[in-house]
Enzyme design. Structure first.
Site, PDB file in Angstrom:
ATOM      1  N   GLY A   3       0.914  -1.247  -0.042  1.00 49.08           N
ATOM      2  CA  GLY A   3      -0.095   0.032  -0.018  1.00 49.08           C
ATOM      3  C   GLY A   3       0.604   1.195  -0.031  1.00 49.08           C
ATOM      4  O   GLY A   3       0.435   2.205   0.815  1.00 49.08           O
ATOM      5  N   ALA A   4       1.838   1.287  -0.813  1.00 50.92           N
ATOM      6  CA  ALA A   4       2.913   2.295  -0.789  1.00 50.92           C
ATOM      7  C   ALA A   4       2.816   3.230  -2.008  1.00 50.92           C
ATOM      8  O   ALA A   4       3.787   4.026  -2.274  1.00 50.92           O
ATOM      9  CB  ALA A   4       4.253   1.783  -0.737  1.00 50.92           C
ATOM     10  N   TYR A  29     -14.701  -1.531   8.956  1.00 49.43           N
ATOM     11  CA  TYR A  29     -13.248  -1.056   9.289  1.00 49.43           C
ATOM     12  C   TYR A  29     -12.837  -1.673  10.773  1.00 49.43           C
ATOM     13  O   TYR A  29     -11.895  -2.005  10.908  1.00 49.43           O
ATOM     14  CB  TYR A  29     -13.253   0.510   8.916  1.00 49.43           C
ATOM     15  CG  TYR A  29     -11.839   1.107   9.067  1.00 49.43           C
ATOM     16  CD1 TYR A  29     -10.809   0.728   8.059  1.00 49.43           C
ATOM     17  CD2 TYR A  29     -11.356   1.760  10.407  1.00 49.43           C
ATOM     18  CE1 TYR A  29      -9.399   1.209   8.262  1.00 49.43           C
ATOM     19  CE2 TYR A  29     -10.084   2.074  10.379  1.00 49.43           C
ATOM     20  CZ  TYR A  29      -9.244   2.084   9.309  1.00 49.43           C
ATOM     21  OH  TYR A  29      -7.700   2.515   9.373  1.00 49.43           O
ATOM     22  N   ARG A  51       0.700   5.915  -2.198  1.00 42.02           N
ATOM     23  CA  ARG A  51       0.131   7.147  -1.718  1.00 42.02           C
ATOM     24  C   ARG A  51       0.082   6.987  -0.138  1.00 42.02           C
ATOM     25  O   ARG A  51       0.217   5.874   0.350  1.00 42.02           O
ATOM     26  CB  ARG A  51      -0.840   7.611  -2.307  1.00 42.02           C
ATOM     27  CG  ARG A  51      -2.318   6.608  -2.265  1.00 42.02           C
ATOM     28  CD  ARG A  51      -3.372   7.033  -3.103  1.00 42.02           C
ATOM     29  NE  ARG A  51      -4.444   5.787  -3.464  1.00 42.02           N
ATOM     30  CZ  ARG A  51      -5.290   5.615  -2.764  1.00 42.02           C
ATOM     31  NH1 ARG A  51      -5.555   5.992  -1.611  1.00 42.02           N
ATOM     32  NH2 ARG A  51      -5.855   4.331  -3.229  1.00 42.02           N
ATOM     33  N   ASP A 106      -1.780  -6.583  -6.145  1.00 42.27           N
ATOM     34  CA  ASP A 106      -3.100  -6.647  -5.281  1.00 42.27           C
ATOM     35  C   ASP A 106      -2.832  -7.513  -4.268  1.00 42.27           C
ATOM     36  O   ASP A 106      -2.673  -8.763  -4.270  1.00 42.27           O
ATOM     37  CB  ASP A 106      -4.160  -7.056  -6.277  1.00 42.27           C
ATOM     38  CG  ASP A 106      -5.571  -6.688  -5.558  1.00 42.27           C
ATOM     39  OD1 ASP A 106      -5.553  -6.813  -4.329  1.00 42.27           O
ATOM     40  OD2 ASP A 106      -6.433  -6.378  -6.100  1.00 42.27           O
ATOM     41  N   VAL A 107      -2.956  -6.975  -2.925  1.00 39.43           N
ATOM     42  CA  VAL A 107      -2.683  -7.793  -1.794  1.00 39.43           C
ATOM     43  C   VAL A 107      -3.722  -8.870  -1.548  1.00 39.43           C
ATOM     44  O   VAL A 107      -3.587  -9.678  -0.779  1.00 39.43           O
ATOM     45  CB  VAL A 107      -2.442  -7.130  -0.439  1.00 39.43           C
ATOM     46  CG1 VAL A 107      -1.303  -6.167  -0.486  1.00 39.43           C
ATOM     47  CG2 VAL A 107      -3.725  -6.333   0.053  1.00 39.43           C
ATOM     48  N   LYS A 147      -9.914  -4.206  11.345  1.00 41.78           N
ATOM     49  CA  LYS A 147      -8.454  -3.955  11.971  1.00 41.78           C
ATOM     50  C   LYS A 147      -8.718  -4.726  13.280  1.00 41.78           C
ATOM     51  O   LYS A 147      -7.656  -5.007  13.892  1.00 41.78           O
ATOM     52  CB  LYS A 147      -8.601  -2.384  12.296  1.00 41.78           C
ATOM     53  CG  LYS A 147      -8.489  -1.556  11.217  1.00 41.78           C
ATOM     54  CD  LYS A 147      -7.247  -1.909  10.396  1.00 41.78           C
ATOM     55  CE  LYS A 147      -6.966  -0.914   9.185  1.00 41.78           C
ATOM     56  NZ  LYS A 147      -5.626  -1.313   8.551  1.00 41.78           N
TER      57      LYS A 147
HETATM   58  P1  NAP Z   1      -4.670   5.695   1.622  1.00 40.15           P
HETATM   59  O1  NAP Z   1      -4.113   7.114   1.627  1.00 40.15           O
HETATM   60  O2  NAP Z   1      -5.996   5.446   1.072  1.00 40.15           O
HETATM   61  O3  NAP Z   1      -3.659   4.688   0.884  1.00 40.15           O
HETATM   62  C1  NAP Z   1      -3.957   3.260   0.909  1.00 40.15           C
HETATM   63  C2  NAP Z   1      -3.152   2.658   0.080  1.00 40.15           C
HETATM   64  O4  NAP Z   1      -3.517   1.176   0.080  1.00 40.15           O
HETATM   65  C3  NAP Z   1      -2.568   2.901  -1.131  1.00 40.15           C
HETATM   66  O5  NAP Z   1      -1.467   2.794  -1.510  1.00 40.15           O
HETATM   67  C4  NAP Z   1      -3.409   1.884  -2.014  1.00 40.15           C
HETATM   68  O6  NAP Z   1      -3.013   1.921  -3.383  1.00 40.15           O
HETATM   69  C5  NAP Z   1      -3.287   0.654  -1.135  1.00 40.15           C
HETATM   70  N1  NAP Z   1      -4.130  -0.462  -1.453  1.00 40.15           N
HETATM   71  C6  NAP Z   1      -5.659  -0.362  -1.346  1.00 40.15           C
HETATM   72  N2  NAP Z   1      -6.198  -1.545  -1.724  1.00 40.15           N
HETATM   73  C7  NAP Z   1      -4.843  -2.346  -2.089  1.00 40.15           C
HETATM   74  C8  NAP Z   1      -4.879  -3.799  -2.471  1.00 40.15           C
HETATM   75  N3  NAP Z   1      -6.152  -4.291  -2.837  1.00 40.15           N
HETATM   76  N4  NAP Z   1      -3.814  -4.281  -2.909  1.00 40.15           N
HETATM   77  C9  NAP Z   1      -2.619  -3.143  -2.680  1.00 40.15           C
HETATM   78  N5  NAP Z   1      -2.620  -2.189  -2.510  1.00 40.15           N
HETATM   79  C10 NAP Z   1      -3.885  -1.885  -1.816  1.00 40.15           C
HETATM   80  O7  NAP Z   1      -4.828   5.014   3.194  1.00 40.15           O
HETATM   81  P2  NAP Z   1      -3.801   5.717   4.389  1.00 40.15           P
HETATM   82  O8  NAP Z   1      -4.236   6.697   5.406  1.00 40.15           O
HETATM   83  O9  NAP Z   1      -2.271   5.869   3.772  1.00 40.15           O
HETATM   84  O10 NAP Z   1      -3.683   4.177   5.345  1.00 40.15           O
HETATM   85  C11 NAP Z   1      -2.560   3.303   5.220  1.00 40.15           C
HETATM   86  C12 NAP Z   1      -2.998   2.435   6.294  1.00 40.15           C
HETATM   87  O11 NAP Z   1      -2.963   3.014   7.615  1.00 40.15           O
HETATM   88  C13 NAP Z   1      -4.487   1.736   6.106  1.00 40.15           C
HETATM   89  O12 NAP Z   1      -4.278   0.286   6.533  1.00 40.15           O
HETATM   90  C14 NAP Z   1      -5.041   2.276   7.230  1.00 40.15           C
HETATM   91  O13 NAP Z   1      -6.386   1.387   7.582  1.00 40.15           O
HETATM   92  C15 NAP Z   1      -4.236   2.769   8.136  1.00 40.15           C
HETATM   93  N6  NAP Z   1      -4.737   3.805   9.243  1.00 40.15           N
HETATM   94  C16 NAP Z   1      -4.547   5.028   8.736  1.00 40.15           C
HETATM   95  C17 NAP Z   1      -4.869   6.252   9.412  1.00 40.15           C
HETATM   96  C18 NAP Z   1      -5.074   7.635   8.957  1.00 40.15           C
HETATM   97  O14 NAP Z   1      -5.310   8.527   9.773  1.00 40.15           O
HETATM   98  N7  NAP Z   1      -4.855   7.764   7.486  1.00 40.15           N
HETATM   99  C19 NAP Z   1      -5.109   5.939  10.762  1.00 40.15           C
HETATM  100  C20 NAP Z   1      -5.229   4.735  11.349  1.00 40.15           C
HETATM  101  C21 NAP Z   1      -4.898   3.542  10.348  1.00 40.15           C
HETATM  102  P3  NAP Z   1      -3.676   1.414  -4.501  1.00 40.15           P
HETATM  103  O15 NAP Z   1      -4.965   1.979  -4.491  1.00 40.15           O
HETATM  104  O16 NAP Z   1      -2.982   1.703  -5.705  1.00 40.15           O
HETATM  105  O17 NAP Z   1      -3.956  -0.109  -4.612  1.00 40.15           O
END
Ligand code: NAP
Length: 246
Positions: free
Chosen positions: A13-14, A149, A16, A55-56, A153
């Protein structure tokens, strides 16, 4: 700061958000980084970086990625299952079952596939490794409107604790980390919710107004501490990072 040059880290998920920020930060700290997402992360392949479209939810693609990383860099010191999504948002009674299932496929099975591939890598090649699964505060406190969600989690937390029991004597340390609130696309999606869908949307609108987010590079540094600083080797499986403000 601990010397980390040449350590090898994988981040899912890298493309963005937090994953992309961790990949950039790790590269500046001298690690070799393998990054993946469905959208190929924006790095050229080099001596220090490798990026792939994965795709994970595709177990064989995750296994093949792990093998390719090991072929390119050798032993993988750290694997971070970060890929995740938030939808569906809204009361469970209105959730589309297929969308709920897709959520679990990414947020739970995706972590299962990444964890399995990494643990098999450590068993096959020997040595020690650290597995970090990115969890959320929503694993540990329920939010109305986020049943998928919260469920996903919470499953990641329990899965990580089970892995710790299974692998603790086989050289794999595991943590499930609630990283704090980081201003990514996921936060934009939260703020776009109606109060009917997500009654606590106000809290997240306020965070934006006051710019009260954790800095992703500081979150990344805390994860490196957790993985590589001997002071953290005995930390609990479940970790909640305090806010990482600048
Ligand atoms: P984000 O900006 O929506 O980024 C999500 C990343 O996951 C993207 O790189 C996306 O890339 C990838 N992804 C989604 N589905 C995928 C799949 N099937 N296979 C491979 N990659 C996939 O979210 P984020 O805020 O950076 O979140 C990252 C992690 O932190 C998540 O697990 C989220 O639940 C957790 N988190 C975030 C926050 C927060 O405040 N942001 C807080 C707590 C936890 P593609 O769409 O290109 O696949």
């Amino acid at each position: 700061m601990i010397e980390l040059t040449g350590r090898v880290a994988v981040i899912t998920g890298a493309s963005r958000g937090l994953g992309a920020a961790m990949a950039s930060h790790f590269l500046t700290r001298g690690l070799n980084v393998a990054a993946c997402a469905r959208t190929r992360p924006d790095y050229d392949d080099s001596e220090h970086s490798l990026s792939r479209s994965v795709d994970v939810t595709n177990a064989s693609a995750v296994d093949a990625f792990c093998d390719e990383v090991a072929g390119h860099f050798g032993h993988i010191d750290l694997w971070i299952n970060n890929a995740g999504l938030l939808a569906p948002i809204g009361p469970l009674r209105d959730n589309d079952p297929a969308e709920f299932a897709r959520h679990i496929e990414v947020n739970v099975l995706g972590v299962f596939h990444g964890s399995g591939a990494y643990i098999r890598h450590i068993h096959a090649h020997g040595g020690e490794g650290v597995l970090i699964n990115i969890s959320s505060g929503a694993a540990r406190s329920a939010y109305a409107g986020w049943s998928a969600y919260c469920s996903g989690k919470a499953a990641v937390d329990r899965m990580s604790e089970a892995i710790a029991l299974e692998e603790g004597t086989h050289g794999v340390r595991v943590h499930s980390v609630a990283p704090g609130v980081i201003d990514t696309d996921m936060q934009s999606l939260i703020r776009a919710s109606t109060p009917e869908q997500f009654p606590r949307v106000d809290k997240f609108l306020k965070l934006k107004e006051t710019d009260s987010f954790s800095a992703p590079d500081l979150v990344a540094e805390r994860l490196l501490d957790l993985a590589f600083d001997p002071e953290h080797y005995k930390d609990d499986v479940l970790v909640t990072l305090p806010p990482q403000s600048r």
